[in-house]
Design a protein around this motif. Structure first.
Motif, PDB file in Angstrom:
ATOM      1  N   GLN A  98      -3.654  -2.832  -4.692  1.00 12.61           N
ATOM      2  CA  GLN A  98      -3.859  -2.832  -3.248  1.00 12.61           C
ATOM      3  C   GLN A  98      -4.761  -1.671  -2.820  1.00 12.61           C
ATOM      4  OE1 GLN A  98      -2.894  -5.039  -0.929  1.00 12.61           O
ATOM      5  NE2 GLN A  98      -1.914  -6.362  -2.450  1.00 12.61           N
ATOM      6  N   LEU A  99      -4.503  -0.496  -3.378  1.00 13.30           N
ATOM      7  CA  LEU A  99      -5.312   0.668  -3.025  1.00 13.30           C
ATOM      8  C   LEU A  99      -6.747   0.493  -3.499  1.00 13.30           C
ATOM      9  CD1 LEU A  99      -5.567   3.454  -1.836  1.00 13.30           C
ATOM     10  CD2 LEU A  99      -4.663   4.416  -3.960  1.00 13.30           C
ATOM     11  N   LEU A 140       0.949   6.906  -6.469  1.00 11.67           N
ATOM     12  CA  LEU A 140      -0.231   7.735  -6.707  1.00 11.67           C
ATOM     13  C   LEU A 140       0.097   9.211  -6.467  1.00 11.67           C
ATOM     14  CD1 LEU A 140      -3.287   7.958  -7.277  1.00 11.67           C
ATOM     15  CD2 LEU A 140      -3.663   7.712  -4.819  1.00 11.67           C
ATOM     16  N   LEU A 141       0.876   9.475  -5.427  1.00 15.23           N
ATOM     17  CA  LEU A 141       1.228  10.851  -5.102  1.00 15.23           C
ATOM     18  C   LEU A 141       2.029  11.479  -6.236  1.00 15.23           C
ATOM     19  CD1 LEU A 141       0.582  12.580  -2.663  1.00 15.23           C
ATOM     20  CD2 LEU A 141       2.807  12.015  -1.718  1.00 15.23           C
ATOM     21  N   LEU A 142       2.993  10.726  -6.763  1.00 11.87           N
ATOM     22  CA  LEU A 142       3.769  11.210  -7.892  1.00 11.87           C
ATOM     23  C   LEU A 142       2.902  11.359  -9.133  1.00 11.87           C
ATOM     24  CD1 LEU A 142       7.012   9.087  -7.442  1.00 11.87           C
ATOM     25  CD2 LEU A 142       6.798  11.555  -7.142  1.00 11.87           C
ATOM     26  N   GLN A 143       1.995  10.385  -9.343  1.00 11.09           N
ATOM     27  CA  GLN A 143       1.154  10.400 -10.531  1.00 11.09           C
ATOM     28  C   GLN A 143       0.222  11.609 -10.534  1.00 11.09           C
ATOM     29  OE1 GLN A 143       1.101   8.458 -13.269  1.00 11.09           O
ATOM     30  NE2 GLN A 143      -0.412   9.908 -14.023  1.00 11.09           N
ATOM     31  N   THR A 144      -0.429  11.872  -9.403  1.00  6.94           N
ATOM     32  CA  THR A 144      -1.370  12.987  -9.362  1.00  6.94           C
ATOM     33  C   THR A 144      -0.656  14.317  -9.460  1.00  6.94           C
ATOM     34  OG1 THR A 144      -1.347  12.933  -6.936  1.00  6.94           O
ATOM     35  CG2 THR A 144      -3.106  11.749  -8.042  1.00  6.94           C
ATOM     36  N   LEU A 198       0.824  -1.206   0.000  1.00  7.33           N
ATOM     37  CA  LEU A 198       0.000   0.000   0.000  1.00  7.33           C
ATOM     38  C   LEU A 198       0.860   1.257   0.000  1.00  7.33           C
ATOM     39  CD1 LEU A 198      -3.022  -0.666   2.389  1.00  7.33           C
ATOM     40  CD2 LEU A 198      -3.127   0.112   0.028  1.00  7.33           C
ATOM     41  N   LEU A 199       1.923   1.236   0.837  1.00  7.85           N
ATOM     42  CA  LEU A 199       2.801   2.398   0.899  1.00  7.85           C
ATOM     43  C   LEU A 199       3.453   2.670  -0.447  1.00  7.85           C
ATOM     44  CD1 LEU A 199       4.487   1.910   4.398  1.00  7.85           C
ATOM     45  CD2 LEU A 199       2.848   3.668   3.732  1.00  7.85           C
ATOM     46  N   GLN A 200       3.860   1.616  -1.140  1.00 12.72           N
ATOM     47  CA  GLN A 200       4.455   1.784  -2.465  1.00 12.72           C
ATOM     48  C   GLN A 200       3.454   2.403  -3.437  1.00 12.72           C
ATOM     49  OE1 GLN A 200       6.083  -1.967  -3.805  1.00 12.72           O
ATOM     50  NE2 GLN A 200       7.122  -2.332  -1.852  1.00 12.72           N
ATOM     51  N   GLU A 201       2.219   1.912  -3.381  1.00 13.90           N
ATOM     52  CA  GLU A 201       1.199   2.452  -4.277  1.00 13.90           C
ATOM     53  C   GLU A 201       0.845   3.890  -3.921  1.00 13.90           C
ATOM     54  OE1 GLU A 201      -2.208  -0.019  -4.772  1.00 13.90           O
ATOM     55  OE2 GLU A 201      -1.038  -1.810  -5.265  1.00 13.90           O
ATOM     56  N   PHE A 202       0.856   4.197  -2.614  1.00 15.36           N
ATOM     57  CA  PHE A 202       0.569   5.570  -2.192  1.00 15.36           C
ATOM     58  C   PHE A 202       1.584   6.536  -2.810  1.00 15.36           C
ATOM     59  CE2 PHE A 202      -1.599   4.304   2.069  1.00 15.36           C
ATOM     60  CZ  PHE A 202      -2.708   3.891   1.356  1.00 15.36           C
ATOM     61  N   LEU A 211       3.439  11.173  12.955  1.00 12.13           N
ATOM     62  CA  LEU A 211       2.385  11.685  13.834  1.00 12.13           C
ATOM     63  C   LEU A 211       1.012  11.555  13.172  1.00 12.13           C
ATOM     64  CD1 LEU A 211       1.621  13.169  16.461  1.00 12.13           C
ATOM     65  CD2 LEU A 211       1.962  15.312  15.236  1.00 12.13           C
ATOM     66  N   LEU A 212       0.908  11.983  11.917  1.00  7.32           N
ATOM     67  CA  LEU A 212      -0.386  11.911  11.235  1.00  7.32           C
ATOM     68  C   LEU A 212      -0.779  10.471  10.924  1.00  7.32           C
ATOM     69  CD1 LEU A 212      -0.133  14.983   8.839  1.00  7.32           C
ATOM     70  CD2 LEU A 212      -1.573  14.751  10.856  1.00  7.32           C
ATOM     71  N   ALA A 213       0.205   9.608  10.692  1.00 12.62           N
ATOM     72  CA  ALA A 213      -0.109   8.192  10.444  1.00 12.62           C
ATOM     73  C   ALA A 213      -0.827   7.598  11.646  1.00 12.62           C
ATOM     74  CB  ALA A 213       1.169   7.421  10.143  1.00 12.62           C
ATOM     75  N   GLU A 214      -0.385   7.987  12.846  1.00 12.01           N
ATOM     76  CA  GLU A 214      -1.059   7.500  14.051  1.00 12.01           C
ATOM     77  C   GLU A 214      -2.481   8.043  14.143  1.00 12.01           C
ATOM     78  OE1 GLU A 214       1.099   8.048  17.650  1.00 12.01           O
ATOM     79  OE2 GLU A 214       2.410   6.358  17.218  1.00 12.01           O
ATOM     80  N   GLU A 215      -2.652   9.307  13.769  1.00  9.94           N
ATOM     81  CA  GLU A 215      -3.989   9.897  13.800  1.00  9.94           C
ATOM     82  C   GLU A 215      -4.897   9.229  12.768  1.00  9.94           C
ATOM     83  OE1 GLU A 215      -5.282  12.428  15.785  1.00  9.94           O
ATOM     84  OE2 GLU A 215      -3.467  12.076  16.969  1.00  9.94           O
ATOM     85  N   PHE A 216      -4.385   9.009  11.560  1.00 11.79           N
ATOM     86  CA  PHE A 216      -5.184   8.416  10.496  1.00 11.79           C
ATOM     87  C   PHE A 216      -5.527   6.962  10.807  1.00 11.79           C
ATOM     88  CE2 PHE A 216      -4.991  11.055   6.428  1.00 11.79           C
ATOM     89  CZ  PHE A 216      -4.872  12.243   7.130  1.00 11.79           C
ATOM     90  N   ALA A 217      -4.608   6.277  11.502  1.00 11.81           N
ATOM     91  CA  ALA A 217      -4.819   4.849  11.779  1.00 11.81           C
ATOM     92  C   ALA A 217      -6.014   4.606  12.687  1.00 11.81           C
ATOM     93  CB  ALA A 217      -3.560   4.249  12.406  1.00 11.81           C
ATOM     94  N   GLN A 218      -6.499   5.649  13.347  1.00  6.19           N
ATOM     95  CA  GLN A 218      -7.627   5.485  14.261  1.00  6.19           C
ATOM     96  C   GLN A 218      -8.954   5.346  13.515  1.00  6.19           C
ATOM     97  OE1 GLN A 218      -7.554   8.532  17.295  1.00  6.19           O
ATOM     98  NE2 GLN A 218      -5.331   8.419  17.480  1.00  6.19           N
ATOM     99  N   SER A 219      -8.934   5.539  12.209  1.00  8.19           N
ATOM    100  CA  SER A 219     -10.165   5.411  11.425  1.00  8.19           C
ATOM    101  C   SER A 219      -9.880   4.627  10.162  1.00  8.19           C
ATOM    102  CB  SER A 219     -10.727   6.791  11.054  1.00  8.19           C
ATOM    103  OG  SER A 219     -11.802   6.656  10.150  1.00  8.19           O
ATOM    104  N   SER A 220     -10.723   3.666   9.857  1.00  9.55           N
ATOM    105  CA  SER A 220     -10.564   2.870   8.631  1.00  9.55           C
ATOM    106  C   SER A 220     -10.925   3.682   7.398  1.00  9.55           C
ATOM    107  CB  SER A 220     -11.452   1.626   8.703  1.00  9.55           C
ATOM    108  OG  SER A 220     -12.829   2.003   8.828  1.00  9.55           O
ATOM    109  N   ARG A 221     -11.468   4.871   7.610  1.00 11.31           N
ATOM    110  CA  ARG A 221     -11.890   5.695   6.487  1.00 11.31           C
ATOM    111  C   ARG A 221     -10.795   6.635   6.003  1.00 11.31           C
ATOM    112  NH1 ARG A 221     -17.456   8.425   8.203  1.00 11.31           N
ATOM    113  NH2 ARG A 221     -17.444   8.943   5.986  1.00 11.31           N
ATOM    114  N   LEU A 222      -9.649   6.618   6.673  1.00  7.06           N
ATOM    115  CA  LEU A 222      -8.572   7.545   6.342  1.00  7.06           C
ATOM    116  C   LEU A 222      -7.353   6.801   5.813  1.00  7.06           C
ATOM    117  CD1 LEU A 222      -8.956   9.809   9.473  1.00  7.06           C
ATOM    118  CD2 LEU A 222      -9.229  10.578   7.123  1.00  7.06           C
ATOM    119  N   LEU A 223      -6.765   7.320   4.740  1.00  6.01           N
ATOM    120  CA  LEU A 223      -5.543   6.761   4.166  1.00  6.01           C
ATOM    121  C   LEU A 223      -4.530   7.886   4.003  1.00  6.01           C
ATOM    122  CD1 LEU A 223      -7.086   4.551   1.334  1.00  6.01           C
ATOM    123  CD2 LEU A 223      -6.228   3.759   3.536  1.00  6.01           C
TER     124      LEU A 223
END
Length: 543
Positions: free
Chosen positions: A173-174, A149-153, A142-146, A215-227
């Motif tokens: 995966q994404l 995607l970031l470079l692509q966009t 997923l991290l590789q695809e992220f 820091l934000l990864a920890e915040e995002f991990a608290q919700s399955s709706r956030l990537l």
């Protein structure tokens, strides 16, 4: 790479261990980070970790309980205790449980940590062989695809992109993650860190971005709706998945407030957050992602004018324009006119009035205009006041070079405040006389070096890049005498020195101090000293 697990209930410790230490260059990789023993134990059942760094005291399952459980679940793992408690009893119990070492996490030095880790026995080859048979983890893919995607966009507008580059097949995966979440819609999230001081903006370095990402990864991990996707040059990016049509924006504001408070509390970092409008996430289309990334970041134009807000959720793009050719020329002429009369405060007021009334202009245009104005002020100080960059920097502490001081302002308020600081500092500098003392000193040094030549007022004015009339007026105003009178005084002083210390003829002395006409030299000498040359020589001889 040896896999490392970090277990600690303090987020700052987790963030620090991940971001402040260069693990990969030493042959280690962070494969799991957990804030409690229960989650860590569950992960250890699915994946083998070579090293486990764990706190002792944590809510729920303690570090010692985790160590005991790991002896059954993952007996080959090497465990290091991290604790702020210098307690012999904990140390004794940890050693009894087979812990390899015990380190104070607040006194931990990377070199010492790697010395300890490198001394640990390697995992048996059978364990490694079993690990190699496993496919890469879902998270790593997923991290590789992220990142892809970031470079692509970011580069989507480029003509170099091909249809194959933008294919959804590049993101299995994404796509599966969004499908698993039942996601029909999503919003693109752009999180922009703001400047942290009144000094010239310092771009976040890679280490800063790693800390923010953790820091934000920890915040995002608290919700399955956030990537969380990653960062580009000046923003973090992510996705907020929507299971059904989103109409209530309260949740988005709540999430923004939570992240902003966390970044401020733990990193002392202000942030501004931009949300795109909802877009279709199924079927997965990188082109759609690119468009909405662009929408989210374009909201920065609105944030420039509304600097009192820190969260922006706008359904429609703002209508912003560039300066017309006529507007740009008019502003340019205004800047030159104000500076020609040293009206720095007037320039400040003129530009501020324009900025307040023309709020349909793209922020980049205002930055370009204020950058030009600051550059013109800098040129005035360098050329008209004949100052070196180091001399100006000493007086304009913290804001020199002036154009750079305002180059990266992200709000109208900051831009106005910084330009006020520039113009006020310039006005005070001009009134202080410091610049005058500096160019007067340069003129006097110039005269000392060239008095013996056919030196003219025009030559001295050109040396300090001032007009003849302005130079003549300012020199008399600052020194109390005209330039020619000053030059004459210097020449006669040098002539007196020669008369007293040498036996040179009158003609030779006249030539050495800049007078080609001996008779004129004799007349000037008598006018300045009150003595004829004959009387002066006789008096000097008696002395």
């Amino acid at each position: 790479m040896r896999k490392v697990m970090i277990v600690d209930d303090e987020s700052l410790v987790r963030i620090g261990l991940q971001s402040m230490i260069d693990w990969e260059s030493h042959g280690y990789t962070i494969a799991g980070v957990f804030k409690n023993g229960e989650d860590a134990l569950s992960a250890a059942k699915e994946l083998h970790y070579d090293i486990v760094l764990t706190d002792i005291r944590m809510p729920g399952m303690s570090g010692l309980e985790l160590v005991a459980q790991l002896q059954t679940v993952s007996p080959q793992s090497n465990v290091i205790i991290l604790s702020s408690y210098n307690d012999f009893e904990y140390t004794r119990k940890a050693i009894q449980l087979g812990v390899k070492d015990y380190i104070s996490k607040y006194e931990l030095e990377p070199d010492e940590l790697f010395r300890v880790l490198d001394s640990l026995a390697p995992v048996p080859q059978a364990e490694h062989a079993a690990e190699q048979l496993r496919s890469p983890t879902e998270q790593s893919l997923l991290l590789q695809e992220f990142q892809k995607l970031l470079l692509q966009t970011r580069s989507y507008d480029s003509k170099a992109d091909t249809a194959a580059d933008r294919s959804a097949a590049n993101y299995p995966q994404l796509e599966a993650k969004l499908h698993q979440a039942g996601c029909r819609q999503a919003r693109w999230i752009a999180i922009r860190p703001e400047e942290r001081s009144s000094q010239i903006d310092r771009k976040l370095e890679e280490g800063d971005w790693r800390v923010l990402h953790v820091l934000l990864a920890e915040e995002f991990a608290q919700s399955s709706r956030l990537l969380l996707l990653g960062h580009d040059s000046n923003r973090m990016h992510g996705l907020f998945t929507i299971s059904e049509h989103e109409t209530d924006q309260t949740l988005l504001h709540q999430l923004s407030d939570k992240w902003q408070a966390t970044c401020l509390d733990k990193l002392n970092l202000q942030t501004t957050i931009f949300w795109s409008e909802p877009f279709a996430a199924q079927p997965f289309q990188p082109e759609v992602m690119a468009i909405n990334r662009k929408h989210a970041t374009e909201l920065e134009q609105i944030s420039f004018y509304e600097s009192d807000k820190s969260c922006f959720i706008v359904e429609n793009e703002p209508a912003m324009h560039q300066f017309s050719h006529e507007q740009w020329i008019a502003h340019h002429q205004l800047i030159r006119k104000r500076l020609s009369f040293c009206q720095f405060l007037g320039l400040q007021e003129d530009l501020a009035a324009s900025l307040e009334t023309e709020q349909n202009i793209a922020p980049a245009e205002w930055l370009r205009l204020y950058h030009l104005a600051a550059g013109q002020i800098a040129n005035y100080l360098l050329q008209e006041c004949q100052l070196s960059s180091s001399e100006i920097a000493q007086y304009f502490n913290g804001i020199w070079p002036l154009p750079e001081y305002i180059a990266h302002c992200t709000s109208k308020q900051t831009l106005l405040e910084r330009f006020v600081q520039i113009t006020n500092s310039t006005e005070q500098f001009m009134r202080s006389g410091t610049h005058t003392a500096l160019w007067i000193a340069k003129v006097k040094d110039y005269v000392d070096e060239h008095y013996a030549s056919a030196l003219r007022l025009e030559d001295a004015a050109a040396h300090v890049h001032l007009s003849v009339n302005y130079f003549s007026q300012k020199f008399r105003q600052e020194t109390g005498e005209g330039f020619n009178d000053f030059l004459t005084k210097i020449r006669i002083q040098e002539a007196i020195k020669l008369l007293r210390s040498t036996s040179l003829s009158t003609e030779e002395i006249a030539n050495r101090v800049g007078y080609m006409n001996t008779n004129y030299f004799i007349k000037v000498f008598k006018k300045v000293t009150g003595f004829t040359l004959k009387d002066f020589k006789a008096q000097a001889h008696r002395l």
